[in-house]
Design a protein around this motif. Structure first.
Motif, PDB file in Angstrom:
ATOM      1  N   ILE A 141       0.866  -1.189   0.000  1.00  0.00           N
ATOM      2  CA  ILE A 141       0.000   0.000   0.000  1.00  0.00           C
ATOM      3  C   ILE A 141       0.897   1.232   0.000  1.00  0.00           C
ATOM      4  N   LEU A 142       0.801   2.035  -1.045  1.00  0.00           N
ATOM      5  CA  LEU A 142       1.641   3.230  -1.130  1.00  0.00           C
ATOM      6  C   LEU A 142       0.935   4.377  -0.408  1.00  0.00           C
ATOM      7  N   ALA A 143       1.428   4.705   0.774  1.00  0.00           N
ATOM      8  CA  ALA A 143       0.771   5.713   1.609  1.00  0.00           C
ATOM      9  C   ALA A 143       1.641   6.946   1.790  1.00  0.00           C
ATOM     10  N   THR A 144       2.413   7.276   0.751  1.00  0.00           N
ATOM     11  CA  THR A 144       3.150   8.540   0.792  1.00  0.00           C
ATOM     12  C   THR A 144       2.126   9.666   0.658  1.00  0.00           C
ATOM     13  N   ASN A 145       2.503  10.863   1.063  1.00  0.00           N
ATOM     14  CA  ASN A 145       1.564  11.984   1.069  1.00  0.00           C
ATOM     15  C   ASN A 145       1.036  12.311  -0.327  1.00  0.00           C
ATOM     16  N   PRO A 146      -0.206  12.857  -0.402  1.00  0.00           N
ATOM     17  CA  PRO A 146      -0.776  13.196  -1.714  1.00  0.00           C
ATOM     18  C   PRO A 146      -0.272  14.539  -2.243  1.00  0.00           C
ATOM     19  N   ASP A 147       1.036  14.758  -2.165  1.00  0.00           N
ATOM     20  CA  ASP A 147       1.605  15.968  -2.773  1.00  0.00           C
ATOM     21  C   ASP A 147       2.546  15.537  -3.907  1.00  0.00           C
ATOM     22  N   THR A 148       3.178  16.479  -4.573  1.00  0.00           N
ATOM     23  CA  THR A 148       3.991  16.156  -5.753  1.00  0.00           C
ATOM     24  C   THR A 148       5.091  15.151  -5.434  1.00  0.00           C
ATOM     25  N   GLU A 149       5.815  15.391  -4.345  1.00  0.00           N
ATOM     26  CA  GLU A 149       6.926  14.506  -3.996  1.00  0.00           C
ATOM     27  C   GLU A 149       6.432  13.117  -3.595  1.00  0.00           C
ATOM     28  N   GLY A 150       5.321  13.087  -2.836  1.00  0.00           N
ATOM     29  CA  GLY A 150       4.751  11.805  -2.418  1.00  0.00           C
ATOM     30  C   GLY A 150       4.272  10.998  -3.616  1.00  0.00           C
ATOM     31  N   GLU A 151       3.692  11.704  -4.586  1.00  0.00           N
ATOM     32  CA  GLU A 151       3.177  11.049  -5.794  1.00  0.00           C
ATOM     33  C   GLU A 151       4.339  10.539  -6.658  1.00  0.00           C
ATOM     34  N   THR A 152       5.370  11.355  -6.798  1.00  0.00           N
ATOM     35  CA  THR A 152       6.561  10.945  -7.560  1.00  0.00           C
ATOM     36  C   THR A 152       7.172   9.689  -6.947  1.00  0.00           C
ATOM     37  N   THR A 153       7.263   9.684  -5.631  1.00  0.00           N
ATOM     38  CA  THR A 153       7.856   8.552  -4.918  1.00  0.00           C
ATOM     39  C   THR A 153       7.001   7.291  -5.103  1.00  0.00           C
TER      40      THR A 153
END
Ligand SMILES: [Zn+2]
Length: 200
Positions: A141-153
């Motif tokens: 489950i990819l739970a990085t933040n919903p910002d540009t960097e989180g989405e890129t990651t």
């Protein structure tokens, strides 16, 4: 020439080097430390060295831990085959707070950020890919933040683990885009987990 003793200037410099602490705040903190009793100042200094000496990264999930394997990874009631990937330990705290998740975690210790010079090699992505390659996961489950960097990651990781054929999902954020996991309330996080969808 400064009117303050050099050891005091050093203390200010140390506080000013902390994230979010400006020069003025650093001075205030330094004056506060000097006003402490010897005993309080010593226990403050000890807390820093103790934490630094005893805390390491869990050998499995890379979260901060005092043991070789953290309490979450060694908890037999949790499902080790569902791995929730978060940017930092604060993400683990946020999801644990919602008390909905019965799987385990993988902590990246950052997000890919070309502007800040953070590359995939600076993160614990290699360790995650190794976990997936070992056949230890059914779902990531990819739970990085919903910002540009989180989405890129998230995209970068999804591409890397795709060849292993493991189910890859992303949180269904009711969290506003650009916001952060740690500030989401429990109900929002629970919905985000329940409504997670396929990512590749
Ligand atoms: Zn762990």
């Amino acid at each position: 020439m400064s009117v303050l003793p050099s050891s005091f200037e050093t203390l200010i410099d140390k506080f000013a080097a902390l994230p979010g602490v400006g020069r003025k705040s650093a001075q205030r903190l330094a004056f506060f430390v000097i006003s402490m009793t010897d005993e309080t100042a010593q226990s403050f200094a000890d807390a820093i060295t103790d934490a630094k000496r005893t805390i390491r990264e869990c050998a499995v999930c890379c979260n901060l831990s005092e043991d070789e394997v953290c309490p979450v990874c060694s908890n037999t009631r949790r499902n080790p085959r569902i791995v929730c990937v978060v940017s930092d330990p604060k993400g683990v705290l946020a999801i644990e707070r919602a008390r909905e998740f019965g799987g385990v975690y993988h902590v990246l210790h950052g997000t890919i950020s070309p502007l800040s010079g953070v590359t995939p090699d600076d993160l614990r992505i290699r360790e995650l890919v190794a976990r997936v390659a070992d056949g230890g996961c059914d779902e990531v489950i990819l739970a990085t933040n919903p910002d540009t960097e989180g989405e890129t990651t998230a995209r970068y990781i999804a591409r890397l683990i795709e060849p292993f054929g493991v189910r890859t999902t992303r949180l269904a954020y009711g969290i506003p885009v650009g916001s952060s996991l740690e500030f989401a309330d429990d109900a929002t996080l629970t919905r985000a987990l329940e409504g997670r969808s396929e990512y590749n």
